[in-house]
Motif scaffolding. Sequence first.
Motif, PDB file in Angstrom:
ATOM      1  N   PRO A  31       0.751  -1.265   0.100  1.00 15.13           N
ATOM      2  CA  PRO A  31       0.197  -0.102  -0.123  1.00 15.13           C
ATOM      3  C   PRO A  31       0.864   1.436  -0.134  1.00 15.13           C
ATOM      4  O   PRO A  31       1.754   1.305   0.724  1.00 15.13           O
ATOM      5  N   ILE A  32       0.301   2.123  -0.788  1.00 18.19           N
ATOM      6  CA  ILE A  32       1.055   3.570  -0.829  1.00 18.19           C
ATOM      7  C   ILE A  32       0.093   4.482  -0.424  1.00 18.19           C
ATOM      8  O   ILE A  32      -1.007   4.308  -0.852  1.00 18.19           O
ATOM      9  N   PRO A  33       0.242   5.531   0.208  1.00 17.90           N
ATOM     10  CA  PRO A  33      -0.769   6.746   0.335  1.00 17.90           C
ATOM     11  C   PRO A  33      -1.160   7.174  -0.896  1.00 17.90           C
ATOM     12  O   PRO A  33      -0.668   7.524  -1.922  1.00 17.90           O
ATOM     13  N   GLY A  34      -2.811   7.007  -0.844  1.00 19.54           N
ATOM     14  CA  GLY A  34      -3.358   7.379  -2.273  1.00 19.54           C
ATOM     15  C   GLY A  34      -3.574   6.164  -2.984  1.00 19.54           C
ATOM     16  O   GLY A  34      -4.239   6.202  -3.979  1.00 19.54           O
ATOM     17  N   MET A  35      -2.757   5.184  -2.852  1.00 20.92           N
ATOM     18  CA  MET A  35      -2.744   4.012  -3.912  1.00 20.92           C
ATOM     19  C   MET A  35      -2.822   2.655  -2.802  1.00 20.92           C
ATOM     20  O   MET A  35      -1.847   1.950  -2.460  1.00 20.92           O
ATOM     21  N   PRO A  36      -3.951   2.462  -2.327  1.00 14.93           N
ATOM     22  CA  PRO A  36      -3.972   1.280  -1.156  1.00 14.93           C
ATOM     23  C   PRO A  36      -3.604  -0.039  -1.648  1.00 14.93           C
ATOM     24  O   PRO A  36      -3.332  -0.832  -0.809  1.00 14.93           O
ATOM     25  N   LYS A  37      -3.808  -0.260  -2.743  1.00 12.85           N
ATOM     26  CA  LYS A  37      -3.557  -1.660  -3.313  1.00 12.85           C
ATOM     27  C   LYS A  37      -2.137  -1.635  -4.247  1.00 12.85           C
ATOM     28  O   LYS A  37      -1.915  -2.474  -4.941  1.00 12.85           O
ATOM     29  N   GLY A  38      -1.314  -0.699  -3.888  1.00 14.00           N
ATOM     30  CA  GLY A  38      -0.076  -0.439  -4.617  1.00 14.00           C
ATOM     31  C   GLY A  38      -0.235   0.103  -6.045  1.00 14.00           C
ATOM     32  O   GLY A  38      -1.131   0.955  -6.169  1.00 14.00           O
ATOM     33  N   LYS A  39       0.658  -0.305  -7.151  1.00 10.64           N
ATOM     34  CA  LYS A  39       0.571   0.313  -8.269  1.00 10.64           C
ATOM     35  C   LYS A  39       1.110  -0.777  -9.169  1.00 10.64           C
ATOM     36  O   LYS A  39       1.994  -1.606  -8.924  1.00 10.64           O
ATOM     37  N   PRO A  40       0.489  -0.795 -10.364  1.00 11.78           N
ATOM     38  CA  PRO A  40       0.967  -1.639 -11.567  1.00 11.78           C
ATOM     39  C   PRO A  40       2.156  -1.234 -12.372  1.00 11.78           C
ATOM     40  O   PRO A  40       2.411   0.254 -12.045  1.00 11.78           O
ATOM     41  N   ALA A  41       3.051  -2.101 -12.934  1.00 16.18           N
ATOM     42  CA  ALA A  41       4.114  -1.644 -13.608  1.00 16.18           C
ATOM     43  C   ALA A  41       3.678  -0.432 -14.499  1.00 16.18           C
ATOM     44  O   ALA A  41       2.535  -0.567 -15.080  1.00 16.18           O
ATOM     45  N   GLY A  42       4.736   0.316 -14.825  1.00 13.57           N
ATOM     46  CA  GLY A  42       4.497   1.338 -15.862  1.00 13.57           C
ATOM     47  C   GLY A  42       3.623   2.512 -15.402  1.00 13.57           C
ATOM     48  O   GLY A  42       3.153   3.596 -16.219  1.00 13.57           O
ATOM     49  N   VAL A  43       2.948   2.497 -14.322  1.00 11.94           N
ATOM     50  CA  VAL A  43       2.001   3.570 -13.636  1.00 11.94           C
ATOM     51  C   VAL A  43       2.600   4.540 -12.742  1.00 11.94           C
ATOM     52  O   VAL A  43       3.405   4.225 -11.753  1.00 11.94           O
TER      53      VAL A  43
END
Length: 97
Positions: A31-43
């Motif tokens: 989890p990242i603040p603002g991205m609770p499910k993490g982030k996909p590659a390239g985003v």
Amino acid sequence: MSHSSTAPSDTSSECRPGCGACCIAPSISSPIPGMPKGKPAGVRCLQLDERNLCRLFGDPRRPLVCLRFDFEIELCGDHRDEALHRIAVLELATEDL
């Protein structure tokens, strides 16, 4: 993180400020603040500012995976575009692991 997207790096082992490749190319499952499910590659990470600097640098909310990611000339290459490409290739190679 690069001072500019085309400036060659010196031979130091420090991040190039303003590169941001490690905040764009890889997937992050934490989890990242603002991205609770993490982030996909390239985003682009939401915490990467307009200067390609991490807003969470030094913040305890910064994911451990980000904290542990370190500049390596073999991975980051000589400039930002090379880092983006190399990290993306590594991401694809490890996608199913």
